[in-house]
Design a protein around this motif. Structure first.
Motif, PDB file in Angstrom:
ATOM      1  N   LEU A   1       0.843  -1.202   0.000  1.00 42.65           N
ATOM      2  CA  LEU A   1       0.000   0.000   0.000  1.00 42.65           C
ATOM      3  C   LEU A   1       0.875   1.249   0.000  1.00 42.65           C
ATOM      4  CD1 LEU A   1      -2.957   0.914   0.095  1.00 42.65           C
ATOM      5  CD2 LEU A   1      -2.755   1.025   2.599  1.00 42.65           C
ATOM      6  N   LYS A   2       0.687   2.106  -1.003  1.00 39.54           N
ATOM      7  CA  LYS A   2       1.483   3.321  -1.124  1.00 39.54           C
ATOM      8  C   LYS A   2       0.572   4.539  -1.176  1.00 39.54           C
ATOM      9  CE  LYS A   2       5.286   1.063  -3.607  1.00 39.54           C
ATOM     10  NZ  LYS A   2       6.163   1.071  -4.807  1.00 39.54           N
ATOM     11  N   ASP A   3       1.143   5.689  -0.821  1.00 41.64           N
ATOM     12  CA  ASP A   3       0.385   6.934  -0.903  1.00 41.64           C
ATOM     13  C   ASP A   3       0.170   7.317  -2.363  1.00 41.64           C
ATOM     14  OD1 ASP A   3       0.456  10.137  -1.080  1.00 41.64           O
ATOM     15  OD2 ASP A   3      -0.452   9.515   0.829  1.00 41.64           O
ATOM     16  N   PHE A   4      -1.048   7.614  -2.706  1.00 41.69           N
ATOM     17  CA  PHE A   4      -1.409   7.916  -4.092  1.00 41.69           C
ATOM     18  C   PHE A   4      -0.565   9.044  -4.670  1.00 41.69           C
ATOM     19  CE2 PHE A   4      -3.953  10.500  -7.028  1.00 41.69           C
ATOM     20  CZ  PHE A   4      -4.225   9.578  -8.027  1.00 41.69           C
ATOM     21  N   ASN A   5      -0.390  10.110  -3.921  1.00 48.50           N
ATOM     22  CA  ASN A   5       0.334  11.279  -4.430  1.00 48.50           C
ATOM     23  C   ASN A   5       1.827  11.024  -4.586  1.00 48.50           C
ATOM     24  OD1 ASN A   5      -1.876  13.109  -4.705  1.00 48.50           O
ATOM     25  ND2 ASN A   5      -1.938  13.272  -2.461  1.00 48.50           N
ATOM     26  N   ASP A   6       2.322   9.938  -3.993  1.00 50.39           N
ATOM     27  CA  ASP A   6       3.739   9.609  -4.144  1.00 50.39           C
ATOM     28  C   ASP A   6       4.008   8.872  -5.457  1.00 50.39           C
ATOM     29  OD1 ASP A   6       4.332  10.755  -1.728  1.00 50.39           O
ATOM     30  OD2 ASP A   6       4.351   8.866  -0.599  1.00 50.39           O
ATOM     31  N   VAL A   7       2.985   8.292  -6.028  1.00 50.24           N
ATOM     32  CA  VAL A   7       3.205   7.481  -7.227  1.00 50.24           C
ATOM     33  C   VAL A   7       2.510   8.022  -8.472  1.00 50.24           C
ATOM     34  CG1 VAL A   7       3.585   5.377  -5.888  1.00 50.24           C
ATOM     35  CG2 VAL A   7       1.278   5.937  -6.653  1.00 50.24           C
ATOM     36  N   MET A   8       1.535   8.908  -8.324  1.00 51.52           N
ATOM     37  CA  MET A   8       0.767   9.383  -9.470  1.00 51.52           C
ATOM     38  C   MET A   8       0.860  10.891  -9.625  1.00 51.52           C
ATOM     39  SD  MET A   8      -0.697   6.899 -11.192  1.00 51.52           S
ATOM     40  CE  MET A   8      -2.141   7.558 -12.027  1.00 51.52           C
ATOM     41  N   ASP A   9       1.085  11.326 -10.872  1.00 50.14           N
ATOM     42  CA  ASP A   9       1.125  12.746 -11.218  1.00 50.14           C
ATOM     43  C   ASP A   9       0.041  13.023 -12.261  1.00 50.14           C
ATOM     44  OD1 ASP A   9       3.413  13.191  -9.613  1.00 50.14           O
ATOM     45  OD2 ASP A   9       4.695  12.439 -11.237  1.00 50.14           O
ATOM     46  N   ALA A  10      -0.673  14.130 -12.080  1.00 53.12           N
ATOM     47  CA  ALA A  10      -1.709  14.500 -13.046  1.00 53.12           C
ATOM     48  C   ALA A  10      -1.080  14.998 -14.344  1.00 53.12           C
ATOM     49  CB  ALA A  10      -2.611  15.582 -12.453  1.00 53.12           C
ATOM     50  N   GLN A  11      -1.777  14.750 -15.447  1.00 52.92           N
ATOM     51  CA  GLN A  11      -1.354  15.209 -16.779  1.00 52.92           C
ATOM     52  C   GLN A  11      -0.005  14.637 -17.194  1.00 52.92           C
ATOM     53  OE1 GLN A  11      -4.604  16.446 -17.445  1.00 52.92           O
ATOM     54  NE2 GLN A  11      -3.463  17.818 -18.778  1.00 52.92           N
ATOM     55  N   ALA A  12       0.368  13.484 -16.655  1.00 50.22           N
ATOM     56  CA  ALA A  12       1.653  12.857 -16.973  1.00 50.22           C
ATOM     57  C   ALA A  12       1.420  11.381 -17.294  1.00 50.22           C
ATOM     58  CB  ALA A  12       2.620  13.002 -15.804  1.00 50.22           C
ATOM     59  N   PRO A  13       2.271  10.793 -18.157  1.00 49.39           N
ATOM     60  CA  PRO A  13       2.121   9.371 -18.471  1.00 49.39           C
ATOM     61  C   PRO A  13       2.287   8.508 -17.219  1.00 49.39           C
ATOM     62  CG  PRO A  13       3.605  10.443 -20.034  1.00 49.39           C
ATOM     63  CD  PRO A  13       3.379  11.425 -18.908  1.00 49.39           C
ATOM     64  N   MET A  14       1.561   7.421 -17.164  1.00 54.57           N
ATOM     65  CA  MET A  14       1.669   6.503 -16.030  1.00 54.57           C
ATOM     66  C   MET A  14       2.614   5.358 -16.376  1.00 54.57           C
ATOM     67  SD  MET A  14      -1.265   4.205 -14.141  1.00 54.57           S
ATOM     68  CE  MET A  14      -1.024   2.757 -15.160  1.00 54.57           C
ATOM     69  N   PRO A  15       3.668   5.147 -15.592  1.00 56.51           N
ATOM     70  CA  PRO A  15       4.558   4.013 -15.853  1.00 56.51           C
ATOM     71  C   PRO A  15       3.785   2.690 -15.770  1.00 56.51           C
ATOM     72  CG  PRO A  15       5.538   5.534 -14.273  1.00 56.51           C
ATOM     73  CD  PRO A  15       4.111   5.956 -14.442  1.00 56.51           C
ATOM     74  N   GLY A  16       4.117   1.757 -16.645  1.00 58.19           N
ATOM     75  CA  GLY A  16       3.419   0.480 -16.676  1.00 58.19           C
ATOM     76  C   GLY A  16       3.526  -0.304 -15.380  1.00 58.19           C
ATOM     77  N   ILE A  17       4.613  -0.089 -14.626  1.00 56.83           N
ATOM     78  CA  ILE A  17       4.800  -0.847 -13.385  1.00 56.83           C
ATOM     79  C   ILE A  17       3.795  -0.451 -12.315  1.00 56.83           C
ATOM     80  CG2 ILE A  17       7.256  -1.238 -13.776  1.00 56.83           C
ATOM     81  CD1 ILE A  17       7.850   1.054 -11.850  1.00 56.83           C
ATOM     82  N   LEU A  18       3.067   0.656 -12.531  1.00 58.64           N
ATOM     83  CA  LEU A  18       2.074   1.084 -11.544  1.00 58.64           C
ATOM     84  C   LEU A  18       0.717   0.409 -11.753  1.00 58.64           C
ATOM     85  CD1 LEU A  18       2.739   4.916 -11.174  1.00 58.64           C
ATOM     86  CD2 LEU A  18       3.398   3.072  -9.632  1.00 58.64           C
ATOM     87  N   ALA A  19       0.557  -0.338 -12.828  1.00 60.77           N
ATOM     88  CA  ALA A  19      -0.709  -1.036 -13.050  1.00 60.77           C
ATOM     89  C   ALA A  19      -0.940  -2.016 -11.901  1.00 60.77           C
ATOM     90  CB  ALA A  19      -0.675  -1.776 -14.384  1.00 60.77           C
TER      91      ALA A  19
END
Length: 308
Positions: A32-50
């Motif tokens: 379990l990780k903090d959402f804001n530590d792994v996700m940025d708005a308006q930016a590509p999502m790395p595949g490892i975050l799926a």
């Protein structure tokens, strides 16, 4: 050597088919990780975050909601209800700029639930208030033209479509499927909606059919290589057996003896074989007209007598 390589690649694909999900299990997506530590708005999502588990808090934007038909749950076809959620502390990616960003709300699509009833899906609303979510990140889906759908419905959870429908929002390259929602405005799996399993967008183990097909293809390539090798070996064997292994190989030369050494004349029979003409044309005797020695003697005697 080539066949060995193909067989090795096939074995690798079989192993991959059997253990495809071991990599995902070992990559820490269950942590379990903090959402804001792994996700940025308006930016590509790395595949490892799926499928990454995240925790966040925020509030729903009830007026920013879409319904997606054609979803399957428990072998039943129905609708997803997806509502935009504004996370506390949401931020743009590093170096990302957006027009009028200060006037827009950062939000992420969240699957609030599933229903087989279209009216329930279209009329369901999220409550106002603070919400805390534990969820899995799903990769954003590609846009599909939905002119055939009623207003408010789209075929996929697509960032580009969401932005067109709600221009006052900035969003993410992903969406959330909640595991748990707490707070007065939880609104997940409520009001006639069934909660959507977080395993919806990921594989749960088993045998991967795609890798199995690749393994079969490598075996076919190995068989083709063996066949080509056999054909080359066979052709080389035939060339050697027929004496055609060299373009410069000596050719057999036949000689015809026209006359033995020391003879002054050529045998008429030999000349007949060379020219195709009868032997008597080359000085040989005509068939059926052999002259005997007796006849020659008589002729000689007659000639001698006549001379006297």
């Amino acid at each position: 050597m080539l066949v060995t390589c193909f067989v090795g690649l096939s074995a690798w694909q079989v192993d991959r088919a059997q253990h495809k999900n071991d990599v995902a299990a070992s990559s820490g997506v269950d942590e379990l990780k903090d959402f804001n530590d792994v996700m940025d708005a308006q930016a590509p999502m790395p595949g490892i975050l799926a499928d990454q588990r995240v925790s966040l808090s925020g509030h729903w934007i009830p007026e920013a909601q879409i319904v997606i038909p054609g979803r399957i749950q428990n072998d039943e076809s129905g609708y997803w209800v997806v509502t935009m959620f504004a996370p506390d502390g949401g931020h743009l990616g590093e170096g990302v700029e957006a027009a009028n960003a200060d006037e827009k709300t950062i939000a992420i699509p969240v699957v609030r639930g599933f229903t087989t009833d279209e009216d329930t899906a279209m009329t369901s609303e999220a409550r106002d208030g603070q919400v805390e979510l534990t969820a899995r990140i799903g990769p954003i889906e590609g846009p599909v033209e939905g002119n055939d759908l009623p207003e408010g419905q789209v075929h996929t959870v697509s960032t580009s479509q969401i932005i067109n429908m709600f221009p006052d929002l900035l969003t993410y390259s992903g969406f959330l499927i909640p595991e748990k929602a707490t707070g007065a405005a939880a609104s997940v799996g409520t009001d006639g909606l069934a909660q959507v399993p977080t395993t919806t967008t990921r594989d749960e183990g088993g045998f991967d059919l795609q890798s199995a097909v690749y393994a079969l293809e490598w075996i076919i390539f190995a068989a083709m290589a063996l066949y080509m090798w056999f054909q080359l070996l066979r052709d080389d064997y035939l060339r050697r057996r027929l004496g055609e292994d060299s373009q410069d190989s000596a050719k057999t030369v036949e000689y015809v003896v026209v006359k033995p050494a020391g003879d002054a004349t050529i045998d008429p029979e030999v000349m007949s074989g060379l020219t195709g003409l009868p032997a008597h044309r080359h000085g040989g005797a005509k068939p059926g007209k052999k002259r005997s020695k007796t006849a020659d003697t008589r002729n000689t005697d007659t000639s001698t007598t006549g001379g006297n």
